[in-house]
Structure formats: C-alpha cells, structure tokens
Write an enzyme that holds these catalytic residues in place. Structure first.
Site, PDB file in Angstrom:
ATOM      1  N   LYS A  21       0.800  -1.230   0.000  1.00 52.30           N
ATOM      2  CA  LYS A  21       0.000   0.000   0.000  1.00 52.30           C
ATOM      3  C   LYS A  21       0.839   1.290   0.000  1.00 52.30           C
ATOM      4  CE  LYS A  21      -3.506  -0.829  -0.648  1.00 52.30           C
ATOM      5  NZ  LYS A  21      -3.949  -1.471  -1.930  1.00 52.30           N
ATOM      6  N   GLY A  22       2.113   1.150  -0.352  1.00 51.83           N
ATOM      7  CA  GLY A  22       2.985   2.323  -0.357  1.00 51.83           C
ATOM      8  C   GLY A  22       2.858   3.170  -1.615  1.00 51.83           C
ATOM      9  N   GLY A  23       2.405   2.515  -2.723  1.00 49.52           N
ATOM     10  CA  GLY A  23       2.365   3.185  -4.021  1.00 49.52           C
ATOM     11  C   GLY A  23       3.231   2.405  -5.008  1.00 49.52           C
ATOM     12  N   ARG A  28       2.506  -0.047  -7.143  1.00 47.81           N
ATOM     13  CA  ARG A  28       1.973  -0.235  -8.498  1.00 47.81           C
ATOM     14  C   ARG A  28       2.188   1.030  -9.321  1.00 47.81           C
ATOM     15  NH1 ARG A  28       1.757  -3.966 -11.742  1.00 47.81           N
ATOM     16  NH2 ARG A  28       0.986  -5.315 -10.089  1.00 47.81           N
ATOM     17  N   ARG A  75       5.368   4.999   3.009  1.00 51.30           N
ATOM     18  CA  ARG A  75       4.245   5.938   3.149  1.00 51.30           C
ATOM     19  C   ARG A  75       3.972   6.068   4.645  1.00 51.30           C
ATOM     20  NH1 ARG A  75      -1.605   4.124   0.620  1.00 51.30           N
ATOM     21  NH2 ARG A  75      -2.742   6.085   0.878  1.00 51.30           N
ATOM     22  N   SER A 113      -5.041   2.259   4.797  1.00 57.15           N
ATOM     23  CA  SER A 113      -5.177   1.811   3.410  1.00 57.15           C
ATOM     24  C   SER A 113      -5.246   0.271   3.352  1.00 57.15           C
ATOM     25  CB  SER A 113      -3.982   2.322   2.595  1.00 57.15           C
ATOM     26  OG  SER A 113      -3.949   1.730   1.333  1.00 57.15           O
ATOM     27  N   ARG A 172      -8.442   4.226  -3.181  1.00 58.58           N
ATOM     28  CA  ARG A 172      -9.767   4.012  -2.580  1.00 58.58           C
ATOM     29  C   ARG A 172     -10.048   5.094  -1.532  1.00 58.58           C
ATOM     30  NH1 ARG A 172      -7.991  -1.873  -2.134  1.00 58.58           N
ATOM     31  NH2 ARG A 172      -9.407  -3.053  -3.446  1.00 58.58           N
ATOM     32  N   THR A 173     -11.332   5.343  -1.298  1.00 55.83           N
ATOM     33  CA  THR A 173     -11.707   6.259  -0.217  1.00 55.83           C
ATOM     34  C   THR A 173     -11.557   5.504   1.098  1.00 55.83           C
ATOM     35  OG1 THR A 173     -13.290   7.230  -1.732  1.00 55.83           O
ATOM     36  CG2 THR A 173     -13.576   7.743   0.620  1.00 55.83           C
ATOM     37  N   HIS A 174     -10.858   6.110   2.046  1.00 57.98           N
ATOM     38  CA  HIS A 174     -10.656   5.456   3.343  1.00 57.98           C
ATOM     39  C   HIS A 174     -11.827   5.765   4.278  1.00 57.98           C
ATOM     40  CE1 HIS A 174      -5.979   5.525   2.734  1.00 57.98           C
ATOM     41  NE2 HIS A 174      -6.616   4.804   1.829  1.00 57.98           N
TER      42      HIS A 174
HETATM   43  N1  LIG Z   1      -0.838   7.758  -9.308  1.00 59.72           N
HETATM   44  C1  LIG Z   1      -1.490   7.015  -8.411  1.00 59.72           C
HETATM   45  N2  LIG Z   1      -2.728   6.531  -8.689  1.00 59.72           N
HETATM   46  C2  LIG Z   1      -3.385   5.792  -7.773  1.00 59.72           C
HETATM   47  N3  LIG Z   1      -2.889   5.458  -6.560  1.00 59.72           N
HETATM   48  C3  LIG Z   1      -1.665   5.925  -6.251  1.00 59.72           C
HETATM   49  C4  LIG Z   1      -0.921   6.710  -7.147  1.00 59.72           C
HETATM   50  N4  LIG Z   1       0.257   7.024  -6.564  1.00 59.72           N
HETATM   51  C5  LIG Z   1       0.242   6.475  -5.362  1.00 59.72           C
HETATM   52  N5  LIG Z   1      -0.909   5.798  -5.158  1.00 59.72           N
HETATM   53  C6  LIG Z   1      -1.233   5.101  -3.924  1.00 59.72           C
HETATM   54  O1  LIG Z   1      -0.925   3.739  -4.099  1.00 59.72           O
HETATM   55  C7  LIG Z   1      -1.637   3.053  -3.073  1.00 59.72           C
HETATM   56  C8  LIG Z   1      -1.649   1.581  -3.349  1.00 59.72           C
HETATM   57  O2  LIG Z   1      -0.347   1.135  -3.111  1.00 59.72           O
HETATM   58  P1  LIG Z   1       0.259  -0.169  -3.776  1.00 59.72           P
HETATM   59  O3  LIG Z   1       0.136  -0.072  -5.249  1.00 59.72           O
HETATM   60  O4  LIG Z   1       1.623  -0.331  -3.231  1.00 59.72           O
HETATM   61  O5  LIG Z   1      -0.717  -1.282  -3.222  1.00 59.72           O
HETATM   62  S1  LIG Z   1      -0.454  -2.855  -3.198  1.00 59.72           S
HETATM   63  O6  LIG Z   1       0.393  -3.146  -2.043  1.00 59.72           O
HETATM   64  O7  LIG Z   1       0.157  -3.233  -4.469  1.00 59.72           O
HETATM   65  O8  LIG Z   1      -1.808  -3.418  -3.019  1.00 59.72           O
HETATM   66  C9  LIG Z   1      -2.998   3.707  -3.071  1.00 59.72           C
HETATM   67  O9  LIG Z   1      -3.526   3.606  -1.777  1.00 59.72           O
HETATM   68  P2  LIG Z   1      -5.049   3.927  -1.430  1.00 59.72           P
HETATM   69  O10 LIG Z   1      -5.220   5.393  -1.693  1.00 59.72           O
HETATM   70  O11 LIG Z   1      -5.197   3.609   0.000  1.00 59.72           O
HETATM   71  O12 LIG Z   1      -5.894   3.074  -2.315  1.00 59.72           O
HETATM   72  C10 LIG Z   1      -2.696   5.156  -3.504  1.00 59.72           C
HETATM   73  O13 LIG Z   1      -2.804   6.085  -2.466  1.00 59.72           O
END
Ligand SMILES: Nc1ncnc2c1ncn2[C@@H]1O[C@H](COP(=O)(O)OS(=O)(=O)O)[C@@H](OP(=O)(O)O)[C@H]1O
Length: 394
Positions: free
Chosen positions: A150-152, A154, A231, A239, A358-360
C-alpha cells in the site's frame, strides 16, 4: 504472513472462495479463447494496435472480417458482464484474490502469465524497443521493488515501465516469499525479454516484511538494487485495512483491531496492518545483507505530489538517463492522482485502476493520534537510518 490475524467466518469465506474460483475459471477461459482468436493467422497486425491487447479489446478500428467476428464476440462479453477490464486493474484484483486464497495461486498465475504475454506482444511494437518477434532474452531482475504494501508500488512500477530501458513483469511473482521452492529458472521464466542494457524489474511488496527475503535475494545476486516505497505508516495501515474491508465487509472496525486492549491503549503489534509500518525494524533485517547505498527509499507521498521528482531519483539510482519527466504526467482531478499522459505501449492517458486510490473510512481521531504516538520513535529511527526525513511526524 506471520503477523496476519485470521478472521474466521466460514460461510462468507466459502461463498467468497466459490466466487473466486468461478471468477478465475471464467477469466482463464476468456483468455484462452482470446488467445486463440489472437493467434489465428488473420488477426490484426501488431502495428495496428493502439494499446495493449486488453485495452485493445475495445479498439474501434478493427476492420477486417475476422476482426469483426472477434469484435462481436468480445462485445458480447463486455456487454453481458464487466469482465474485460484494464490490464493493471485486472492484475491488482487478481493479486488481491490471491492474497486471501493462496491455494488459487496456480489458477491466478495462468491468467497473469497470459496477460503478460499478451501485453508483451502488443506493447513491444509500440515502444519500439523489441521487435514484434520478441527479441532478447529473459534475465533475472537486476532491480526489485520490495515494498511496502500500500505504499504506491503499483504506481511506481507503471510509471517506470514508460522508460525504454526498463522491462518489468506486471504481476507480482512472490518468488522470494511464497514461490521460492519453484527455483530460479521458474522465476526467470516469468520475466519479459530484454535487450543488452535494459533492466529487468519486478515488484512484490510483501518481500520487505519477509524474514527470508534478504538472504534469498542476496543468494540470487548480491548486486540487486532494492527499491522501497514508504508511506506514512498510519495512512498505510488504514489503506491496508480499507483493502481488506472491501473484500470482507464484516470485519471488526479499524479502531477495535488496533488495540490489544482499548482501555489500556495497548497497540496490537501482531496485526499485520500495524506491524508492516514499523519500517526501522524490517529495514534492520535487510541491512544484514545489503548496504544502505543499494536500497532506495521512495516517498509514497511525493510520488503523488511530485511523481517526476521521485522518478528522477529512481532513474538516477538505476543508472538510467532521466527520460521520465514532468512531461509524462498530468493530474487527473476525478481520480485525485497523477496519471500518465501515455502508458507504455499506448497513446492514451492512463490512470491506475479502481483498487488504487480508494476512499478510506473515517477513523476515530483519538485512535489516529494514538497510532501517531506509537510510530513516532520508529519513524525517527527510520529517518536516522535512511538519512531522509519523510515528514510523517510534522
Ligand atoms: N498515481 C497514483 N494513482 C493511484 N494510486 C496511487 C498513485 N500514486 C500512489 N498511489 C497510492 O498507491 C496506493 C496503493 O499502493 P500499492 O500499489 O503499493 O498497493 S499494493 O500493495 O500493491 O496493493 C494507493 O492507496 P489507497 O489510496 O489507499 O488506495 C494510492 O494512495
């Protein structure tokens, strides 16, 4: 994972499991049919594809007879059920299913492999780095995004894929945690082909908290470059919880899971959502094998506010020319996140899928404050170790 808490709700789990099996079977069948259709002698030449094949399923410019037949078949699929979704969205969803039901690993891998093979075929012509015949050879990754969940991670991987000298496997291989017994040849085989000078990458965020991962990666290559997207641990925990809640709406509240005993205020550090955020502790484990210079920490917050800046640091770390710049991003107001003006292998703007951003749920501010107090000393230690202040305690 050792820290995971098990929520035992047999009826809903079995319904979920049945649904997951049906969903994956359906996907596997659809991809098999799609694969056959795509491999037939008269399919659309690669150069006509404007996007990767999954997005390309929607391509309005399909003209010849066979393509029309295929289009009508696909139209039937898309109009009857929302199954044909964007590739990264599909990967994210499959990964979340897999996380809950590791016994579906085999099924999931079949679907993910065909997704990657398809992406490879469609993307290679457009990026111009590989011929449509798929030149080059598969190599073990020289750089890995090891965390954090959930760090970002992807977003970072999808942004890095834009670089012509980076080739990355889309799905999470989970080699150094769940699939290590399959051996290095299995792992290498998952990778895309690369030409001389290109870097092979993968991301599996659970490596960061896997005790055995540092020794195993070191055994593969002591020169592997490691990237960790970190994060604010409190937001990260929320998250993580939000993701679980989206799949299991009946779980207890975040507030009640946070404490061993709410009256004494004792935090439950055995809950994985809390445990993962103790970055200094996990980092210690990696430093037994890798020097600090070989690990890059990316700020998950800055990846959202200044993606080009963070990508600049990553490209430097990987020894690559700074090709990904401000010009590649735009801020999508609806999504509330930066998106790519053009994704790899596509000429279209590209935001991450619905499972990202996602909306928390609202969390009791007192509980949030208690968690901030809990993490503060660990964060300070982490800043000290990494030599970078991430601003979570300002
Ligand atoms: N550009 C962009 N678009 C969408 N989301 C973004 C982006 N950059 C960072 N993030 C943040 O990435 C969070 C998901 O992290 P991960 O991709 O590491 O999640 S996972 O561990 O692979 O499930 C996801 O967490 P949540 O907001 O809690 O859904 C996002 O806050």
């Amino acid at each position: 994972m050792a820290f995971s808490r098990v929520f035992s709700e047999p009826p809903s789990k079995s319904i979920f499991k049945t649904f997951a099996v049906m969903f994956l079977s359906l996907l596997a069948s659809l991809y098999f049919i799609h694969y056959l259709a795509d491999r037939c002698g008269t399919c659309i030449p690669t150069e006509k594809r404007q996007t990767g094949p999954v997005e390309g399923l929607y391509a309005p410019e399909i003209k010849d007879v066979v393509s029309l037949r295929r289009k009508s078949l696909l139209h039937k699929w898309t109009s009857t059920r929302p199954l044909v979704m964007r590739r990264d969205n599909l990967i994210s969803r499959l990964e979340e299913v897999d996380e809950e039901l590791p016994e579906l690993e085999g099924y999931k891998r079949t679907v993910l492999n065909s997704l990657d093979a398809d992406w490879e075929a469609g993307g290679s012509y457009v990026t111009g780095q590989l011929s449509s015949l798929g030149e080059g050879s598969k190599k073990l990754p020289q750089a890995i995004i090891i965390g954090v969940k959930k760090g970002g991670t992807r977003a970072l991987l999808e942004f890095l894929r834009v670089h012509p000298d980076i080739r990355a496997v889309g799905a999470e291989p989970h080699f150094f945690d769940r699939n290590y017994d399959n051996g290095l040849d299995w792992y290498r085989d998952l990778m895309p082909k690369t030409l001389e000078g290109q870097i092979t990458m993968e991301k599996t965020p659970s490596y960061f908290v896997t005790r055995e991962a540092p020794a195993r990666i070191y055994a593969m290559s002591r020169d592997t470059k490691l990237i960790v997207v970190v994060r604010d641990p409190v937001t990260r925990a929320i998250s993580d919880y939000t993701q679980t809640l989206s799949k299991k709406p009946d779980i207890p509240t975040f507030e009640s899971l946070t404490f061993k005993n709410r009256t004494t205020g004792l935090i439950d550090t055995s809950w994985s959502a809390i445990q993962i955020g103790i970055y200094a502790k996990h980092l210690d484990n990696w430093l037994q094998y890798f020097p600090m210079e070989q690990i890059l920490f990316v700020s998950g917050e800055r990846l959202i506010t200044d993606p080009a800046g963070e990508l600049g640091r990553v490209q430097d770390f990987l020894g690559l020319k700074r090709i990904i710049t401000d010009k590649h991003f735009y801020f999508n107001q609806t999504k509330g996140f930066p998106c790519l003006k053009k994704a790899e292998g596509s000429s279209k703007p590209h935001c991450l899928g619905k499972t990202k951003g996602r909306t928390h749920p609202n969390i009791d501010p007192e509980v949030v404050q208690r968690l901030r107090d809990f993490y503060r000393p660990f964060n300070m230690k982490f800043y000290q170790m990494t030599g970078r202040t991430f601003g979570w305690d300002d």
